[in-house]
Motif scaffolding. Structure first.
Motif, short mmCIF file in Angstrom:
data_model
loop_
_atom_site.label_atom_id
_atom_site.label_comp_id
_atom_site.label_asym_id
_atom_site.label_seq_id
_atom_site.Cartn_x
_atom_site.Cartn_y
_atom_site.Cartn_z
N THR A 257 0.80 -1.22 0.00
CA THR A 257 0.00 0.00 0.00
C THR A 257 0.83 1.27 0.00
OG1 THR A 257 -0.11 0.00 2.42
CG2 THR A 257 -1.86 -1.17 1.24
N MET A 258 0.14 2.39 -0.25
CA MET A 258 0.75 3.71 -0.24
C MET A 258 -0.02 4.59 0.75
SD MET A 258 0.80 4.28 -4.39
CE MET A 258 -0.98 4.00 -4.54
N GLY A 259 0.72 5.39 1.52
CA GLY A 259 0.11 6.35 2.42
C GLY A 259 0.90 7.64 2.39
N ILE A 260 0.23 8.74 2.71
CA ILE A 260 0.89 10.05 2.77
C ILE A 260 1.48 10.22 4.17
CG2 ILE A 260 0.62 12.54 2.58
CD1 ILE A 260 -1.77 12.07 0.77
N THR A 261 2.78 10.40 4.24
CA THR A 261 3.44 10.54 5.53
C THR A 261 2.96 11.80 6.24
OG1 THR A 261 5.38 9.50 4.51
CG2 THR A 261 5.66 10.47 6.70
N LYS A 262 2.55 11.65 7.48
CA LYS A 262 2.04 12.77 8.26
C LYS A 262 3.10 13.87 8.36
CE LYS A 262 -1.22 14.21 11.29
NZ LYS A 262 -2.67 14.23 11.05
N GLY A 263 2.71 15.10 8.04
CA GLY A 263 3.62 16.23 8.16
C GLY A 263 4.32 16.63 6.88
N THR A 264 4.07 15.92 5.77
CA THR A 264 4.70 16.32 4.51
C THR A 264 4.26 17.72 4.12
OG1 THR A 264 4.96 15.81 2.15
CG2 THR A 264 2.86 15.25 3.15
N ALA A 265 5.19 18.46 3.54
CA ALA A 265 4.88 19.80 3.06
C ALA A 265 4.63 19.81 1.55
CB ALA A 265 6.04 20.74 3.40
N LYS A 266 4.50 18.62 0.96
CA LYS A 266 4.39 18.52 -0.50
C LYS A 266 3.14 17.74 -0.92
CE LYS A 266 9.41 18.61 -0.69
NZ LYS A 266 10.64 17.84 -0.95
N ALA A 267 2.03 18.06 -0.27
CA ALA A 267 0.80 17.29 -0.49
C ALA A 267 0.37 17.27 -1.96
CB ALA A 267 -0.33 17.84 0.37
N ASP A 268 0.49 18.39 -2.65
CA ASP A 268 0.07 18.43 -4.05
C ASP A 268 0.88 17.46 -4.90
OD1 ASP A 268 -1.81 20.32 -3.43
OD2 ASP A 268 -0.66 22.03 -4.17
N LEU A 269 2.19 17.44 -4.69
CA LEU A 269 3.04 16.51 -5.43
C LEU A 269 2.75 15.06 -5.05
CD1 LEU A 269 6.47 18.38 -5.36
CD2 LEU A 269 5.03 17.95 -7.36
N VAL A 270 2.48 14.84 -3.77
CA VAL A 270 2.18 13.49 -3.30
C VAL A 270 0.93 12.96 -3.99
CG1 VAL A 270 1.42 12.13 -1.32
CG2 VAL A 270 3.34 13.69 -1.08
N TYR A 271 -0.10 13.77 -4.06
CA TYR A 271 -1.34 13.33 -4.71
C TYR A 271 -1.11 13.05 -6.20
CZ TYR A 271 -4.51 13.83 -0.76
OH TYR A 271 -5.15 13.65 0.44
N LYS A 272 -0.26 13.85 -6.82
CA LYS A 272 0.09 13.60 -8.22
C LYS A 272 0.78 12.23 -8.36
CE LYS A 272 1.01 14.89 -12.56
NZ LYS A 272 -0.04 15.11 -13.57
N PHE A 273 1.68 11.93 -7.43
CA PHE A 273 2.40 10.66 -7.45
C PHE A 273 1.43 9.50 -7.26
CE2 PHE A 273 4.92 7.22 -5.74
CZ PHE A 273 6.14 7.31 -6.38
N LEU A 274 0.52 9.62 -6.29
CA LEU A 274 -0.43 8.54 -6.03
C LEU A 274 -1.35 8.31 -7.22
CD1 LEU A 274 -1.49 9.28 -2.32
CD2 LEU A 274 0.29 7.73 -3.15
#
Length: 348
Positions: A257-274
Motif C-alpha cells: 500500500t501507499m500512504g501520505i506521511t504525516k507532516g509532509t509539506a508537498k501534499a500536491d506533489l504526493v497526490y500527483k504521485f499517487l
C-alpha cells in the motif's frame, strides 16, 4: 526601431531568466519515498517515479529498509518526517495509521482511485499499490506420488514429511489457513491450533526472506513452500521449475500500500504521485514487471500475464480465489501469532 528591438531583447531575456529560474527550482525540488530496497525500490522507480518526474520535473529519492525498521524510524521522526510517501504492507499500514503517522486521504484528489478494486481500499489512510498472494508452490519432479494441492489440506499429507517451508517472519498465512480448514476464521484462529500442530512434522525449515526462499527451492531443500507469488515467478524466470497453485479455499491475499506521511509539506506533489501510481498503464507495467495483480479494474494485461495463478483481473477472481485476512486484525494479532508460532511450530 533600434530602441524597440533593444526593449524586445531585454524583455525576452527577463522571461528566459525567470523561466530558467523556475526550471532550476523544479529540478532542485524532490519527493522522498519510503520503501523496501532492492527490486521493490527499482519497481517504483521504473514505473511510477519515471512517469512522475517526466510530468513534473521533480526528482524522486528513496529511504529504504525493512518493513518494521521503517515503521520504527517513522515513529522516531514523527513531526519531522524523512519521507513524503510511505509504501508498506496493508496490515503494517494500519500500525502507521494507529500511531498517527499517515494523513487521511482525499480520494477526490486521486481521480484514478475511482477504479480501485474493493480489496485495495484498505483504510481512510492507505490504499493498494499492487497485490499478490502467498500460496502453495512446488517442484513437480520432487512431489511425492499421490500428493495434490486442490485444497490447502494437501500440505498435511503425511507423504510431505520433512519437505515444506513457510516464512518465519509472518506465520499469518498458515494460521489463517488452519483456521479456515477447522471451520473458523483468522479472528478465531485458536480453533486451528491443533490443526497447525499436526502440520509440524511436515516442516523441514522456515525461510527468513525471499532470497532464503529462493535458495531452499533451488537446492531442493524444501520442494514445497508457502511462497510469495511474485518471488515464485521471479525464480521461474531464473530457471527454477516452480509450479504455483490456487487451492479451492483461495490463496492468502497480500496488498502493498501507499500512504501520505504525516507532516509532509508537498501534499500536491504526493497526490500527483499517487494518481500516477494508479494510472492503468502504470498498473499494467507493474504487473508485467512483478507478476502481481493490478489494483485498478481498468488495467489491460497481456494474456500470458493475466493467465498466471495469483494474478487477478476480474471481479470473480478477486471474490473467489482469495483468502483475505482482515488487515486491521492482522496488525493487532501479528505479535501474538509470531510468539505462538515460534514456541509451538518452530521450536524443536
Amino acid at each position: 526601431m533600434k530602441n524597440v528591438l533593444k526593449h524586445f531583447v531585454m524583455v525576452l531575456s527577463s522571461v528566459l531568466i525567470i523561466a530558467g529560474g523556475a526550471s532550476a527550482a523544479s529540478a532542485e525540488e524532490k519527493l522522498v519515498v519510503s520503501t523496501w530496497g532492492g527490486s521493490f525500490r527499482d519497481l517504483i522507480d521504473e514505473s511510477i517515479a519515471k512517469k512522475f518526474t517526466a510530468e513534473t520535473g521533480v526528482k524522486v529519492e528513496y529511504v529504504t529498509g525493512g518493513t518494521m525498521d521503517r515503521l520504527n524510524q517513522a515513529k522516531l521522526a514523527a513531526g519531522k518526517p524523512e519521507s513524503d510517501i510511505t509504501f508498506t504492507t496493508a496490515h503494517v499500514g494500519w500500525l502507521y495509521a494507529n500511531d498517527n503517522l499517515f494523513e487521511k486521504l482525499d480520494l477526490a484528489k486521486i481521480p484514478n482511485a475511482a477504479h480501485l478494486v474493493e480489496q485495495a481500499r484498505i483504510s481512510p489512510y492507505h490504499i493498494g499499490a499492487w497485490a499478490y498472494v502467498y500460496t502453495i508452490g512446488y517442484l513437480p519432479d520432487q512431489l511425492p506420488k499421490g500428493v495434490s494441492f486442490d485444497s490447502w489440506e494437501g500440505l498435511w499429507n503425511p507423504a510431505l514429511k520433512g519437505m515444506i517451508s513457510s516464512p518465519d517472519f509472518d506465520p499469518s498465512h498458515v494460521i489463517a489457513v488452519a483456521a479456515k480448514l477447522s471451520g473458523a476464521d483468522a479472528a478465531h484462529w485458536e480453533a486451528g491450533k491443533d490443526k497447525l500442530k499436526a502440520l509440524k512434522p511436515n516442516y523441514k525449515a522456515f525461510y527468513t526472506n525471499d532470497a532464503n526462499s529462493q535458495q531452499m527451492f533451488a537446492t531442493g531443500e524444501t520442494p514445497v513452500q508457502v511462497v510469495l507469488s511474485m518471488n515464485a515467478y521471479y525464480m521461474r524466470d531464473q530457471g527454477v521449475p516452480i509450479k504455483l497453485v490456487i487451492p479451492k479455499e483461495g490463496a492468502v491475499l497480500g496488498v502493498d500500500t501507499m500512504g501520505i506521511t504525516k507532516g509532509t509539506a508537498k501534499a500536491d506533489l504526493v497526490y500527483k504521485f499517487l494518481n500516477i501510481a494508479l494510472d492503468p498503464a502504470v498498473q499494467a507495467q507493474i504487473a508485467n514487471l512483478k507478476k502481481g495483480s493490478p489494483v485498478v479494474d481498468n488495467a489491460k494485461l497481456p494474456p500470458e500475464v493475466a493467465a498466471l495463478p495469483g494474478v487477478f483481473t476480474t471481479p470473480d477472481q478477486w471474490a473467489h480465489q482469495t483468502l483475505i485476512i482482515d488487515h486491521k486484525l492482522r496488525a493487532e494479532k501479528t505479535a501474538e501469532w509470531r510468539k505462538w508460532f515460534a514456541e509451538n511450530m518452530m521450536a524443536p
